[in-house]
Design a protein around this motif. Sequence first.
Motif, short mmCIF file in Angstrom:
data_model
loop_
_atom_site.label_atom_id
_atom_site.label_comp_id
_atom_site.label_asym_id
_atom_site.label_seq_id
_atom_site.Cartn_x
_atom_site.Cartn_y
_atom_site.Cartn_z
N LYS A 31 -14.03 50.64 -23.96
CA LYS A 31 -14.23 52.01 -23.50
C LYS A 31 -14.21 53.04 -24.62
O LYS A 31 -14.79 54.10 -24.49
N GLY A 32 -13.51 52.71 -25.71
CA GLY A 32 -13.37 53.68 -26.80
C GLY A 32 -12.60 54.91 -26.39
O GLY A 32 -12.83 55.99 -26.89
N GLU A 33 -11.68 54.74 -25.45
CA GLU A 33 -10.92 55.86 -24.91
C GLU A 33 -9.45 55.77 -25.29
O GLU A 33 -8.85 54.71 -25.26
N ALA A 34 -8.90 56.93 -25.58
CA ALA A 34 -7.46 57.01 -25.80
C ALA A 34 -6.79 57.07 -24.43
O ALA A 34 -7.39 57.53 -23.46
N VAL A 35 -5.57 56.60 -24.35
CA VAL A 35 -4.81 56.67 -23.10
C VAL A 35 -3.69 57.69 -23.26
O VAL A 35 -3.33 58.06 -24.38
N ASP A 36 -3.14 58.12 -22.15
CA ASP A 36 -2.09 59.12 -22.18
C ASP A 36 -0.82 58.54 -22.79
O ASP A 36 -0.33 57.49 -22.35
N PHE A 37 -0.27 59.23 -23.77
CA PHE A 37 0.90 58.73 -24.48
C PHE A 37 2.12 58.64 -23.56
O PHE A 37 2.80 57.62 -23.53
N GLU A 38 2.40 59.71 -22.83
CA GLU A 38 3.62 59.77 -22.02
C GLU A 38 3.62 58.80 -20.84
O GLU A 38 4.66 58.28 -20.46
N THR A 39 2.46 58.57 -20.24
CA THR A 39 2.44 57.74 -19.03
C THR A 39 2.10 56.27 -19.29
O THR A 39 2.41 55.43 -18.46
N VAL A 40 1.46 55.98 -20.42
CA VAL A 40 1.05 54.60 -20.69
C VAL A 40 1.70 54.04 -21.95
O VAL A 40 2.37 53.00 -21.91
N VAL A 41 1.50 54.69 -23.08
CA VAL A 41 1.96 54.15 -24.37
C VAL A 41 3.48 54.09 -24.45
O VAL A 41 4.05 53.04 -24.75
N LYS A 42 4.14 55.21 -24.21
CA LYS A 42 5.60 55.27 -24.37
C LYS A 42 6.33 54.29 -23.45
O LYS A 42 7.21 53.56 -23.93
N LEU A 83 6.17 43.33 -33.43
CA LEU A 83 6.12 43.58 -31.98
C LEU A 83 6.17 45.08 -31.69
O LEU A 83 5.41 45.59 -30.87
N LEU A 84 7.07 45.77 -32.38
CA LEU A 84 7.20 47.21 -32.17
C LEU A 84 5.94 47.95 -32.61
O LEU A 84 5.47 48.87 -31.92
N ILE A 85 5.38 47.55 -33.73
CA ILE A 85 4.18 48.20 -34.25
C ILE A 85 2.98 47.93 -33.35
O ILE A 85 2.24 48.84 -32.99
N SER A 86 2.79 46.68 -32.95
CA SER A 86 1.61 46.33 -32.15
C SER A 86 1.64 46.98 -30.77
O SER A 86 0.59 47.26 -30.19
N SER A 87 2.85 47.25 -30.26
CA SER A 87 2.95 47.87 -28.94
C SER A 87 2.42 49.30 -28.94
O SER A 87 2.07 49.84 -27.89
N VAL A 88 2.32 49.91 -30.10
CA VAL A 88 1.76 51.26 -30.23
C VAL A 88 0.32 51.19 -30.74
O VAL A 88 -0.56 51.89 -30.23
N LEU A 89 0.07 50.33 -31.72
CA LEU A 89 -1.28 50.22 -32.28
C LEU A 89 -2.32 49.82 -31.24
O LEU A 89 -3.49 50.19 -31.36
N ALA A 90 -1.90 49.12 -30.22
CA ALA A 90 -2.82 48.67 -29.17
C ALA A 90 -3.53 49.83 -28.49
O ALA A 90 -4.59 49.64 -27.89
N PHE A 91 -2.98 51.02 -28.59
CA PHE A 91 -3.53 52.18 -27.88
C PHE A 91 -4.20 53.21 -28.80
O PHE A 91 -4.70 54.22 -28.32
N GLN A 92 -4.17 52.97 -30.10
CA GLN A 92 -4.69 53.97 -31.03
C GLN A 92 -6.16 53.69 -31.35
O GLN A 92 -6.54 52.57 -31.68
N LEU A 93 -6.95 54.75 -31.29
CA LEU A 93 -8.39 54.62 -31.54
C LEU A 93 -8.71 54.19 -32.96
O LEU A 93 -9.72 53.53 -33.20
N ASP A 94 -7.86 54.55 -33.92
CA ASP A 94 -8.15 54.22 -35.32
C ASP A 94 -7.55 52.89 -35.77
O ASP A 94 -7.55 52.58 -36.95
N THR A 95 -7.09 52.08 -34.83
CA THR A 95 -6.54 50.76 -35.16
C THR A 95 -7.64 49.86 -35.72
O THR A 95 -8.71 49.74 -35.14
N LYS A 96 -7.35 49.25 -36.84
CA LYS A 96 -8.29 48.31 -37.46
C LYS A 96 -8.21 46.97 -36.73
O LYS A 96 -7.14 46.36 -36.64
N GLU A 97 -9.35 46.54 -36.22
CA GLU A 97 -9.37 45.35 -35.36
C GLU A 97 -8.84 44.10 -36.07
O GLU A 97 -8.02 43.37 -35.52
N LYS A 98 -9.29 43.84 -37.28
CA LYS A 98 -8.90 42.62 -37.98
C LYS A 98 -7.38 42.57 -38.20
O LYS A 98 -6.73 41.57 -37.91
#
Length: 121
Positions: A31-42, A83-98
């Motif tokens: 989708k190339g969409e960011a998700v809401d930080f407070e309701t999904v990411v946090k 684990l802590l890093i990936s739980s946030v990176l999964a939602f960031q648009l600028d995350t490098k796929e590799k």
Amino acid sequence: MKWQKFNDLSDQLRVYNNQALNYYRENIQEKGEAVDFETVVKPFADEVKNTADQWLPLAKEWVLEEKPPYFYLKQLEDTHENLLISSVLAFQLDTKEKRFREMIQSIDYILSGIKNSLAEQ
């Protein structure tokens, strides 16, 4: 089994790891969409942190007591951090796929190895 809680937490972390990969695929890649930080990411990141923070002391105790081959304290600490890093990176648009995929694979490799090692005990 002495290590049942450790085993259960390891299983839960594998579920979270797969969820992070799925979130990344669905929201960022497709989708190339960011998700809401407070309701999904946090909430997701908090769940992962809570479980990972319970898991790490048990993991350290397991390595020190059982001395499983191929597992070291530094590895477990790095897995906790990843684990802590990936739980946030999964939602960031600028995350490098590799880099993200390699982190997910590394986490899964360690958690799968722990599962297999516990099954052999």
